[in-house]
Design a protein around this motif. Structure first.
Motif, PDB file in Angstrom:
ATOM      1  N   ASP A  38       7.277  -8.835 -16.804  1.00 42.14           N
ATOM      2  CA  ASP A  38       8.624  -9.310 -16.372  1.00 42.14           C
ATOM      3  C   ASP A  38       9.113  -8.522 -15.092  1.00 42.14           C
ATOM      4  N   ALA A  39       8.638  -7.157 -15.288  1.00 48.26           N
ATOM      5  CA  ALA A  39       8.932  -6.341 -13.906  1.00 48.26           C
ATOM      6  C   ALA A  39       8.318  -6.914 -12.595  1.00 48.26           C
ATOM      7  N   ILE A  40       6.886  -7.305 -12.749  1.00 47.97           N
ATOM      8  CA  ILE A  40       6.254  -7.883 -11.569  1.00 47.97           C
ATOM      9  C   ILE A  40       6.691  -9.122 -11.170  1.00 47.97           C
ATOM     10  N   ILE A  44       8.344  -9.832  -7.504  1.00 41.26           N
ATOM     11  CA  ILE A  44       7.771 -11.291  -6.757  1.00 41.26           C
ATOM     12  C   ILE A  44       8.935 -11.890  -6.322  1.00 41.26           C
ATOM     13  N   ASP A  45      10.010 -12.230  -7.532  1.00 46.65           N
ATOM     14  CA  ASP A  45      11.179 -13.105  -7.136  1.00 46.65           C
ATOM     15  C   ASP A  45      11.768 -12.526  -5.959  1.00 46.65           C
ATOM     16  N   PHE A  55       5.951 -13.292   2.847  1.00 46.32           N
ATOM     17  CA  PHE A  55       4.966 -13.125   1.850  1.00 46.32           C
ATOM     18  C   PHE A  55       3.831 -13.895   1.852  1.00 46.32           C
ATOM     19  N   VAL A  56       3.971 -15.201   2.207  1.00 48.49           N
ATOM     20  CA  VAL A  56       2.933 -16.283   2.273  1.00 48.49           C
ATOM     21  C   VAL A  56       1.998 -15.634   3.317  1.00 48.49           C
ATOM     22  N   ARG A  57       2.528 -15.172   4.370  1.00 51.61           N
ATOM     23  CA  ARG A  57       1.487 -14.833   5.597  1.00 51.61           C
ATOM     24  C   ARG A  57       0.523 -13.839   4.986  1.00 51.61           C
ATOM     25  N   SER A  58       1.304 -12.803   4.405  1.00 58.55           N
ATOM     26  CA  SER A  58       0.358 -11.758   3.981  1.00 58.55           C
ATOM     27  C   SER A  58      -0.496 -12.071   2.909  1.00 58.55           C
ATOM     28  N   PHE A  59      -0.197 -13.040   2.066  1.00 57.85           N
ATOM     29  CA  PHE A  59      -1.122 -13.419   1.097  1.00 57.85           C
ATOM     30  C   PHE A  59      -2.264 -14.276   1.668  1.00 57.85           C
ATOM     31  N   VAL A  60      -2.123 -15.097   2.714  1.00 49.79           N
ATOM     32  CA  VAL A  60      -3.037 -15.681   3.376  1.00 49.79           C
ATOM     33  C   VAL A  60      -4.038 -14.803   4.112  1.00 49.79           C
TER      34      VAL A  60
END
Length: 65
Positions: A38-40, A44-45, A55-60
C-alpha cells in the motif's frame, strides 16, 4: 482412558496450538506486506499525480516498453 489415548489427545492439542501460532505469524507477515505494498502504491500515485510525463520517460529510459 488409556495412556495412549491421553498422549494422543495431548499431542493433538499441542498441534492445534502450534497451528494457531503459525496462523498468527502468517497473518502478521501478510498484514506487514500489505502495508508495504500500500505504501509503494501510494508513492507511485503521488509521483503520477505530480508529474506523470517524467515518470513515464524515466521508465522508458530504464528499458521499459
Amino acid at each position: 482412558m488409556s495412556q495412549e489415548q491421553k498422549q494422543t489427545r495431548k499431542s493433538t492439542q499441542d498441534g492445534e496450538q502450534v497451528d494457531a501460532a503459525t496462523d498468527s505469524d502468517v497473518a502478521e507477515r501478510k498484514e506487514a506486506l500489505d502495508d508495504d505494498v500500500d505504501a509503494i502504491l501510494d508513492e507511485i500515485d503521488e509521483v503520477l499525480e505530480s508529474n506523470a510525463e517524467d515518470f513515464v520517460r524515466s521508465f522508458v529510459q530504464k528499458g521499459g516498453q
